[in-house]
Design an enzyme around this catalytic site. Structure first.
Site, PDB file in Angstrom:
ATOM      1  N   ILE A   1      56.262  41.544  45.434  1.00  0.00           N
ATOM      2  CA  ILE A   1      56.294  41.750  46.876  1.00  0.00           C
ATOM      3  C   ILE A   1      57.284  40.752  47.458  1.00  0.00           C
ATOM      4  CG2 ILE A   1      55.023  41.504  49.029  1.00  0.00           C
ATOM      5  CD1 ILE A   1      52.617  42.606  47.766  1.00  0.00           C
TER       6      ILE A   1
ATOM      7  N   CYS B 105      36.271  51.477  34.394  1.00  0.00           N
ATOM      8  CA  CYS B 105      35.398  52.407  35.081  1.00  0.00           C
ATOM      9  C   CYS B 105      34.537  51.676  36.087  1.00  0.00           C
ATOM     10  CB  CYS B 105      34.473  53.104  34.080  1.00  0.00           C
ATOM     11  SG  CYS B 105      35.275  53.659  32.573  1.00  0.00           S
TER      12      CYS B 105
ATOM     13  N   ASP C 292      37.897  52.936  22.809  1.00  0.00           N
ATOM     14  CA  ASP C 292      37.235  51.687  22.461  1.00  0.00           C
ATOM     15  C   ASP C 292      35.743  51.768  22.779  1.00  0.00           C
ATOM     16  OD1 ASP C 292      37.901  51.822  25.178  1.00  0.00           O
ATOM     17  OD2 ASP C 292      38.008  49.658  25.415  1.00  0.00           O
TER      18      ASP C 292
ATOM     19  N   SER D 171      48.454  40.378  34.695  1.00  0.00           N
ATOM     20  CA  SER D 171      48.522  39.359  35.737  1.00  0.00           C
ATOM     21  C   SER D 171      48.531  37.974  35.113  1.00  0.00           C
ATOM     22  CB  SER D 171      47.318  39.500  36.676  1.00  0.00           C
ATOM     23  OG  SER D 171      47.132  38.356  37.471  1.00  0.00           O
ATOM     24  N   GLY D 172      49.128  37.014  35.813  1.00  0.00           N
ATOM     25  CA  GLY D 172      49.150  35.623  35.357  1.00  0.00           C
ATOM     26  C   GLY D 172      47.956  34.820  35.837  1.00  0.00           C
TER      27      GLY D 172
END
Length: 620
Positions: free
Chosen positions: A288, A2, A96, A360-361
């Site tokens: 990409i 949020c 949560d 993500s890494g």
């Protein structure tokens, strides 16, 4: 996920309008729901992006069952299902957020130690009239605030905080120097004089009646890295593997479609491989790709996607298309940064493919010694005997080097050799600089420059806690470049599209273990050796030994070609601003255009971005 806002009032009017405008400024972060609450002293607002329990029961601000606490919450607590039954609480949702509220109702702020996740929390205690702000351990989620005589305001973004009327729009001189040195401003400062960023692992208490503010640290990266001695390398690899898989698995809890960014590098390949093994659904991956072979990583990502049977999407993008997106990416920037547009583009196309949450890494390089700076700092440590030589002789050698071989590397060596003595913190700070101090003195009406940078401060405050060089570099990278560039850019650019990004390498259990290991297990003899050795089934040699590319674009050529007019106008504008020396700025720009090796695009682009941001946000 949020955007949260709030003001605790002491001497302000038109509060409903102020809060509404703050919420409006965060509409991109939370398109699914909006809420406000106030009791005449505390005004709380939230924009919601529904990830867990999509029903209206997750509406915020959320009031505790006892009526004492009111909360707005941004982020995810990944272990909430394990925590939920521990509290005798009349739950009305499956979120949560409500577990956080239940824990706080029974334990107070101490409950924060139980939470595993990424979060920014604002909790108002109606009984004591105290507002408590909390930020997650690694600073994945942002939380800004300003404290004035009229009250305190906070927000997930600086632009929303500006709408509160409490923060001014004056740039801070020291923050400007920091930005030009490191392409960002190091926490707790921001580019604005009146706006601060809550440090990771910290909480802030604001007493509404007295107007007093207190700061406390509940988790410290430096204190959590006391050296351990494992029984064997086999034990180390098994533990790293277990902790990494746990970090990925706990981040798959969601009630919306999710996927992963897949560049085809070691870090993203490891994340996707673990997802494929632990997920009950076929993993969706996004890459990409570029028609230009020099920029394309598509074949590596395709290899990993085929290996793990993912539902793979290649987004074909030309550099020209990227340039067309650039104005929108810059407009989405909440805090100026020398990086970020790449994340904006990949987030845009991922969201348009129907994904609301992606893994993500990010963070793998910092944790497993993936950057060249790890080897550079190790080399400097071996040569620190040079600083026993007379300063005069070192200065002569430095001047001769820059005259013989001008360029960025020589300028950094010159600044290092001119240090009175070798210090890890100063050497690291110089190694990470963009514009060097000599260049800054030429373009700024600021003299002398701050002698000690925020990078020095972040490292020196706990300098003796780790004797491991690799760990010290990891600590430095995580508390500076990663937290204040990569994580901040990841949040502001992904949330511009209402896309939640989760980062398994930022799991604090994994971080505490890896940073506590001796250097012998982590030294990058080969690329990210410990991670690769721990996940051999996920990381084939084809991926491990591939060239490291990332999102590479020809920025130098663009700034001299397609982007020249755009950059030239902004360089001229910023040269007219009070803190800048017009002659110095324009000389730097001319030297770049002519190909001066000491003025690379990464020394010019942050100036362009800063001027664009200042003009768009009315900052002077």
């Amino acid at each position: 996920m949020c955007g949260i806002n709030g003001i605790v009032v002491r001497q302000l009017s038109n509060m409903d309008e102020r809060l509404k405008e703050m919420n409006n400024r965060l509409s991109h972060r939370g398109p699914d729901d909006e809420g406000t609450w106030n009791d005449g002293m505390a005004y709380l607002g939230q924009r919601r992006l529904s990830i867990i329990d999509l029903s209206s029961a997750g509406h915020q601000p959320m009031v505790s069952a006892c009526g004492r606490y009111v909360m707005v919450f941004n982020g995810e607590v990944y272990n909430y299902l394990q925590l939920r039954p521990q509290f005798n609480y009349p739950y009305v949702s499956h979120t949560d957020s409500e577990v956080v509220l239940a824990a706080w109702s029974q334990m107070g702020e101490k409950c924060v130690d139980l939470f595993k996740g990424m979060f920014a929390i604002a909790m108002w205690d109606k009984q004591t009239q105290v507002l408590t702000l909390v930020r997650d351990r690694m600073g994945v989620k942002p939380l800004y605030y300003t404290c004035q005589t009229q009250g305190l305001a906070f927000s997930s973004e600086i632009r929303a905080l500006m709408a509160s009327g409490l923060s001014g729009k004056e740039m801070a001189q020291e923050a400007l120097v920091d930005y030009l040195r490191y392409q960002t401003v190091q926490t707790p400062r921001t580019i604005l004089k009146d706006v601060m960023m809550l440090e990771p692992g910290h909480l802030l208490r604001y007493h509404a009646v007295s107007g007093q503010m207190e700061m406390a640290c509940y988790w410290d990266l430096f204190e959590k890295t006391s050296l351990i001695q494992p029984a064997s390398y086999s034990e180390v690899k098994e533990t790293v593997r277990r902790l990494f898989f746990e970090a990925v698995e706990k981040r798959l809890v969601a009630d919306v479609p999710f996927g992963a960014f897949l560049s085809g590098g070691i870090d993203s390949s490891a994340v996707v491989g673990a997802m494929a093994k632990v997920s009950s659904h076929r993993v969706r991956t996004f890459n990409i790709s570029f028609a230009e072979g020099d920029f394309s990583e598509a074949k590596y990502a395709r290899h990993i996607a085929n290996l793990h049977g993912t539902e793979h999407t290649e987004i074909n993008l030309s550099p020209q298309q990227f340039l067309e997106y650039l104005p929108q990416a810059l407009a989405a920037m909440d805090h100026p940064s020398g990086d970020g547009p790449n994340t904006w583009v990949v987030s845009k196309v991922t969201k348009e493919a129907g994904i609301t949450m992606a893994l993500s890494g990010l963070g793998g390089d910092e944790l497993f010694a993936g950057y060249a700076i790890f080897n550079r700092m190790a080399s400097l440590e071996k040569k620190k005997g040079l600083w026993q030589l007379p300063l005069g002789g070192r200065k002569m050698a430095a001047d001769a080097l820059t005259a013989l071989k001008p360029g960025v590397a020589s300028m950094k060596i010159e600044q290092l050799l001119k240090m009175p003595r070798y210090e890890f913190e100063r050497a690291y700070a110089v190694s990470r600089q963009a514009l060097m101090d000599e260049q800054l003195l030429a373009i700024l009406n600021v003299s002398p420059l701050p002698s000690h940078t925020p990078v020095d401060y972040l490292m020196k405050r706990k300098r003796d806690l780790s004797k491991s060089l690799i760990t010290r570099v990891s600590q430095a990278e995580m508390t500076t470049y990663m937290q204040n560039v990569l994580l901040r850019d990841s949040d502001q650019m992904s949330m511009a599209h209402a896309l939640e990004v989760r980062v398994p390498f930022m799991d604090h259990d994994l971080i505490e273990y890896v940073l506590s290991l001796p250097d012998q297990y982590k030294y990058p003899i080969t690329p990210k050796k410990l991670l690769v050795d721990s996940l051999p089934d996920l990381l084939p040699n084809y991926i491990v030994n591939r060239p490291k590319m990332g999102f590479v674009f020809p920025w130098r050529d663009w700034l001299k070609g397609e982007l020249f007019d755009f950059a030239d106008a902004r360089i001229k504008n910023i040269s007219q601003r009070p803190y800048f020396n017009e002659k110095g700025v324009m000389d730097l720009w001319r030297r770049f255009v002519k190909g001066d090796a000491s003025v690379t695009y990464s020394r010019i682009w942050p100036l362009v971005v800063l001027e664009e941001w200042m003009e768009k946000n009315g900052v002077g």
